[in-house]
Scaffold this active site. Structure first.
Site, PDB file in Angstrom:
ATOM      1  N   LYS A 183      24.387  69.573  28.577  1.00  0.00           N
ATOM      2  CA  LYS A 183      24.976  68.533  28.784  1.00  0.00           C
ATOM      3  C   LYS A 183      24.983  68.224  30.390  1.00  0.00           C
ATOM      4  CE  LYS A 183      29.088  68.058  26.659  1.00  0.00           C
ATOM      5  NZ  LYS A 183      30.171  67.521  27.262  1.00  0.00           N
ATOM      6  N   ARG A 223      23.926  64.865  35.131  1.00  0.00           N
ATOM      7  CA  ARG A 223      23.607  64.866  36.757  1.00  0.00           C
ATOM      8  C   ARG A 223      22.184  64.225  36.917  1.00  0.00           C
ATOM      9  NH1 ARG A 223      27.618  68.450  35.831  1.00  0.00           N
ATOM     10  NH2 ARG A 223      28.869  69.292  37.285  1.00  0.00           N
ATOM     11  N   GLY A 269      34.623  63.585  30.459  1.00  0.00           N
ATOM     12  CA  GLY A 269      35.348  63.931  31.627  1.00  0.00           C
ATOM     13  C   GLY A 269      34.447  63.797  32.953  1.00  0.00           C
ATOM     14  N   ARG A 308      43.232  61.988  29.588  1.00  0.00           N
ATOM     15  CA  ARG A 308      42.817  63.053  30.437  1.00  0.00           C
ATOM     16  C   ARG A 308      43.315  62.998  32.021  1.00  0.00           C
ATOM     17  NH1 ARG A 308      37.397  65.704  28.764  1.00  0.00           N
ATOM     18  NH2 ARG A 308      38.073  67.118  30.201  1.00  0.00           N
ATOM     19  N   ASP A 317      34.215  76.422  28.585  1.00  0.00           N
ATOM     20  CA  ASP A 317      33.740  75.625  27.328  1.00  0.00           C
ATOM     21  C   ASP A 317      33.431  76.512  26.195  1.00  0.00           C
ATOM     22  OD1 ASP A 317      33.839  73.431  28.966  1.00  0.00           O
ATOM     23  OD2 ASP A 317      32.107  73.428  29.253  1.00  0.00           O
ATOM     24  N   LYS A 330      41.214  69.943  28.367  1.00  0.00           N
ATOM     25  CA  LYS A 330      39.948  69.544  27.898  1.00  0.00           C
ATOM     26  C   LYS A 330      39.950  68.255  26.814  1.00  0.00           C
ATOM     27  CE  LYS A 330      37.897  72.205  30.503  1.00  0.00           C
ATOM     28  NZ  LYS A 330      36.974  71.784  31.658  1.00  0.00           N
ATOM     29  N   ARG A 349      43.170  72.853  24.269  1.00  0.00           N
ATOM     30  CA  ARG A 349      42.144  74.038  23.325  1.00  0.00           C
ATOM     31  C   ARG A 349      43.183  75.163  23.142  1.00  0.00           C
ATOM     32  NH1 ARG A 349      36.334  73.048  25.866  1.00  0.00           N
ATOM     33  NH2 ARG A 349      35.771  71.090  24.534  1.00  0.00           N
ATOM     34  N   ARG A 404      34.104  70.895  20.448  1.00  0.00           N
ATOM     35  CA  ARG A 404      33.882  72.627  20.487  1.00  0.00           C
ATOM     36  C   ARG A 404      34.813  73.360  19.527  1.00  0.00           C
ATOM     37  NH1 ARG A 404      30.017  72.949  24.177  1.00  0.00           N
ATOM     38  NH2 ARG A 404      29.986  71.712  25.935  1.00  0.00           N
TER      39      ARG A 404
HETATM   40  C1  S3P Z   1      31.486  70.561  33.674  1.00  0.00           C
HETATM   41  C2  S3P Z   1      32.437  71.123  33.914  1.00  0.00           C
HETATM   42  C3  S3P Z   1      33.484  71.801  33.464  1.00  0.00           C
HETATM   43  C4  S3P Z   1      33.299  71.674  31.931  1.00  0.00           C
HETATM   44  C5  S3P Z   1      32.775  70.446  31.306  1.00  0.00           C
HETATM   45  C6  S3P Z   1      31.441  70.112  32.261  1.00  0.00           C
HETATM   46  C7  S3P Z   1      30.542  69.879  34.594  1.00  0.00           C
HETATM   47  O1  S3P Z   1      34.826  71.352  33.609  1.00  0.00           O
HETATM   48  O2  S3P Z   1      34.471  72.017  30.966  1.00  0.00           O
HETATM   49  O3  S3P Z   1      32.512  70.455  29.897  1.00  0.00           O
HETATM   50  O4  S3P Z   1      29.528  69.335  33.940  1.00  0.00           O
HETATM   51  O5  S3P Z   1      30.568  69.835  35.611  1.00  0.00           O
HETATM   52  P1  S3P Z   1      35.556  71.571  34.886  1.00  0.00           P
HETATM   53  O6  S3P Z   1      34.674  72.320  35.922  1.00  0.00           O
HETATM   54  O7  S3P Z   1      36.058  70.687  35.612  1.00  0.00           O
HETATM   55  O8  S3P Z   1      36.512  72.544  34.332  1.00  0.00           O
END
Ligand code: S3P
Length: 425
Positions: free
Chosen positions: A23, A28, A92, A120, A312, A339, A343, A384
Site C-alpha cells: 500500500k 507513492r 491518512g 484523524r 500496522d 490509526k 487500535r 486491520r
Molecule cells: C504509512 C506510514 C505509517 C503506517 C501507514 C502507512 C506510510 O503511518 O501506519 O499505514 O505509507 O507512510 P505513520 O508512519 O504515520 O505512523
C-alpha cells in the site's frame, strides 16, 4: 453492514504470490510520478480503495493515466489545479502526503476523506508545513479535514519531528523538494523509508544519516519510475500469524518487500518461537524475497522498541499474543490511538470479547495468553482489526461485523483466507 464467519482450521500449507501489493509503495508510485518528466511505469499497483483514490487524485491533478491491466502508466503534465474535491477516502497516507506535495503547487486544492479520516489528526503535517510558508487550513485550526491548500513558496527548513511517522517525514520531504534551499528532517526513531528509496531512485538528492534526512530542492524534474510493487508485508503478516497459531501449519509468502523498516513484526513473531526464514530473490528500489513461516509453540513477548517498524502489524500480533503462553506487553505505541481506529481500545475490547484477559495502558496493552474463544466482534471500520480477528477465528471460529473496510487494503483477503479454512459471508 456485511459480516463474515470463519471456521476453525485444520493444519494447512499456505503458499501465495498473490498477497496484496504494498500500500505505501503504491500510493507513492502514483504520487511521485507527478514529479517526473516522461512516463512512469507501475506494475502490480494495489487495486484497493485507498490507493485507487490516490490514483484518481493524481488524474485530477492533470496526469495522463493509462491502465493496461497489470501495468499502469502515469505521465505528468505538471501539477494542475483541479475543479474536483480530492477525496482520500480512508487513507491518512494519501491525505498527509498530498499536503506536502500540494503545498508548493500553483493553485487551490481541497482534500477530504471518509468519516474516519475526518476525525484523524492532520496538524502533525499542516503545522510544520505552515511554519515554512504553506497556506493550509482546515477545521480546528488546520487539524481536521476537509483541508484547503493554496500553493505557496516554501522556505528551507531544519525540522525535528516529535513522532516517528513516515507520513510526516514523507510530507516534509516532498515539500523540501520544491523549497528554496537544503532541508533537514529529524525523527526520534527511524520510520519506513520508501519515500527516500524511491525518490533517490528517481534522481532526487536525498541523503540519510541515521535519524537525519537531508533533501536538496529539485533542479529539474525527476526521472520516471519503473517499478513492480512488491507484496505488502503488513498484509502478508496476517498469514504469518495464521501459520504460527495453527499447529502443523506453514505459510510461504512470495515477492514481498524485505525492507528492514517493514518486517519487524516477523522478527517479533520469531522471538515468540515461530520458525521463520527469509530468502532474498530480487532488489529494485527495495529488497524483495520470500518469507516462510512454520508453526511452533508461541511464548509471550515484550514489544517496546522499533514501534514505527511494526505499527500496522500490532493488531495481528495481538492475536499471536493471545495464543501464546504468558503475558505479552506492548508499550510506547500511543500512535495506535490515532490509526484507522483507536487500535489500543479496539484490540483490547475485542480480545476481551474472545475471553482473553488484557490490561490497557495509555501507550499500549498487555495480553495474557489463553484460550481464544468464538465470539462476534466488530471491526470499528478498521481493516486491520477486521482481518486480525478473522485470523484469530482460525483457532476457534469467529464472526466479524463490518468487513467492507478490508477493501481499503486487501481486496483478495477472503480468497486467500479460503485456502486456510471455510469462510461464510
Ligand atoms: C504509512 C506510514 C505509517 C503506517 C501507514 C502507512 C506510510 O503511518 O501506519 O499505514 O505509507 O507512510 P505513520 O508512519 O504515520 O505512523
Amino acid at each position: 453492514m456485511i459480516s463474515a464467519k470463519v471456521y476453525s482450521a485444520q493444519p494447512f500449507e499456505f503458499k501465495s504470490d498473490a498477497i496484496a501489493p504494498d500500500k505505501s509503495i503504491s500510493h507513492r508510485s502514483a504520487m511521485f510520478a507527478l514529479l517526473a518528466e516522461g512516463e512512469s511505469r507501475i506494475e502490480n499497483f494495489l487495486r484497493a480503495e485507498d490507493t485507487l483514490n490516490t490514483l484518481k487524485i493524481v488524474g485530477h491533478l492533470g496526469a495522463d493515466i493509462v491502465d493496461e491491466g497489470t501495468v499502469i502508466t502515469v505521465r505528468s503534465n505538471g501539477i494542475q489545479e483541479s475543479p474536483e474535491i480530492l477525496d482520500c477516502g480512508n487513507s491518512g497516507t494519501g491525505m498527509r502526503l498530498f499536503c506536502g506535495l500540494l503545498s508548493s503547487a500553483e493553485g487551490h486544492f481541497v482534500l477530504t476523506g471518509d468519516e474516519y479520516l475526518k476525525r484523524r489528526p492532520m496538524k502533525r503535517v499542516t503545522h510544520p508545513l505552515r511554519n515554512i510558508g504553506a497556506k493550509l487550513d482546515g477545521r480546528n485550526n488546520g487539524d481536521l479535514a476537509p483541508l484547503s491548500i493554496r500553493g505557496a513558496s516554501l522556505k528551507a527548513f531544519d525540522y525535528e519531528s516529535k513522532i516517528a511517522s513516515a507520513q510526516v517525514k514523507s510530507a516534509m520531504i516532498l515539500a523540501a523538494l520544491r523549497s528554496d534551499g537544503v532541508c533537514t528532517f529529524r525523527e526520534p526513531e527511524l520510520s519506513r523509508d520508501h519515500t527516500e528509496r524511491m525518490l533517490k531512485g528517481m534522481g532526487a538528492r536525498v541523503e540519510v544519516n541515521g535519524l537525519e534526512t537531508k533533501v536538496w530542492p529539485l533542479e529539474k524534474p525527476l526521472s520516471p519510475l519503473n517499478i513492480r510493487v512488491p507484496a505488502d508485508p503488513s498484509s502478508a503478516f496476517f498469514f504469518a500469524v495464521a501459520a504460527a497459531i495453527i499447529p502443523g501449519s506453514s505459510a510461504v509468502i512470495e515477492g514481498v518487500t524485505l525492507n528492514p523498516t517493514r518486517i519487524e513484526a516477523f522478527k517479533v513473531l520469531e522471538r515468540m518461537g515461530a520458525d521463520i526464514s527469509y530468502t532474498l530473490t530480487d532488489e529494485r528500489y527495495e529488497p524483495i524475497g520470500t518469507i516462510t513461516v512454520n508453526h511452533a509453540p508461541l511464548k509471550a513477548v515484550s514489544v517496546e522498541e522499533n514501534i514505527a517498524w511494526l505499527i500496522d502489524e500490532l493488531p495481528a500480533l495481538s492475536i499471536a499474543m493471545a495464543c501464546a503462553e504468558g503475558k505479552s506487553t506492548v508499550k510506547n505505541a500511543e500512535e495506535l490511538r490515532v490509526k484507522e481506529s483507536d487500535r489500543i481500545k479496539t484490540v483490547v475490547d475485542n480480545l476481551n470479547l474472545c475471553g482473553i484477559e488484557t490490561e490497557e495502558y495509555p501507550d499500549g496493552y498487555a495480553v495474557i495468553g489463553g484460550e481464544l474463544k468464538n465470539a462476534c466482534v466488530n471491526s470499528f471500520g478498521d481493516h486491520r482489526i477486521a482481518m486480525s480477528f478473522l485470523i484469530g477465528g482460525l483457532k476457534c471460529g469467529m464472526e466479524v461485523e463490518d468487513i467492507e473496510c478490508i477493501n481499503t487494503s486487501f481486496p483478495n483477503f477472503f480468497d486467500l483466507l479460503g485456502m486456510c479454512t471455510k469462510v461464510e459471508r
